[in-house]
Design a protein around this motif. Structure first.
Motif, PDB file in Angstrom:
ATOM      1  N   ILE A 127       0.768  -1.245  -0.050  1.00  0.00           N
ATOM      2  CA  ILE A 127       0.099   0.116   0.111  1.00  0.00           C
ATOM      3  C   ILE A 127       0.721   1.195   0.063  1.00  0.00           C
ATOM      4  O   ILE A 127       0.607   2.357  -0.755  1.00  0.00           O
ATOM      5  N   VAL A 128       1.863   1.158   0.934  1.00  0.00           N
ATOM      6  CA  VAL A 128       2.917   2.301   0.844  1.00  0.00           C
ATOM      7  C   VAL A 128       3.513   2.681  -0.629  1.00  0.00           C
ATOM      8  O   VAL A 128       3.717   3.874  -1.084  1.00  0.00           O
TER       9      VAL A 128
ATOM     10  N   ILE B 107       0.831   4.052  -2.855  1.00  0.00           N
ATOM     11  CA  ILE B 107       0.694   5.532  -2.629  1.00  0.00           C
ATOM     12  C   ILE B 107       1.926   6.309  -3.276  1.00  0.00           C
ATOM     13  O   ILE B 107       1.613   7.380  -3.784  1.00  0.00           O
TER      14      ILE B 107
ATOM     15  N   VAL C 223       1.484   6.610  -7.021  1.00  0.00           N
ATOM     16  CA  VAL C 223       0.450   7.703  -7.463  1.00  0.00           C
ATOM     17  C   VAL C 223       0.935   9.054  -7.145  1.00  0.00           C
ATOM     18  O   VAL C 223       0.766   9.866  -8.141  1.00  0.00           O
ATOM     19  N   VAL C 224       1.402   9.511  -5.952  1.00  0.00           N
ATOM     20  CA  VAL C 224       1.990  10.801  -5.780  1.00  0.00           C
ATOM     21  C   VAL C 224       3.249  11.136  -6.993  1.00  0.00           C
ATOM     22  O   VAL C 224       3.141  12.166  -7.569  1.00  0.00           O
TER      23      VAL C 224
END
Length: 64
Positions: free
Chosen positions: A19-20, A23, A26-27
């Motif tokens: 998950i990290v 994220i 995506v950033v």
């Protein structure tokens, strides 16, 4: 004798790392998309349309 309680270490889930990483991906993509990629729709980067011939209103404009 004193009693020593030994507890096993808690293993961190592999899902938290996934998950990290998602994220962060995506950033990073959003930063690239909006800050580094040239904008193709902005009026500053579009070409100026070429001017063509302007035809006179009447064909006898230059004749007397």
């Amino acid at each position: 004798m004193a009693e020593i309680n030994i507890e096993p270490k808690k293993r961190s889930s592999g899902w938290s790392w996934i998950i990290v990483l998602l994220i962060l991906a995506v950033v990073g993509w959003l930063l690239y998309r909006y800050l580094l990629e040239p904008q193709t729709n902005s009026p500053e980067t579009t070409d100026v349309p070429a001017t063509g011939w302007v035809m006179p209103v009447s064909p006898n404009y230059y004749t007397t």
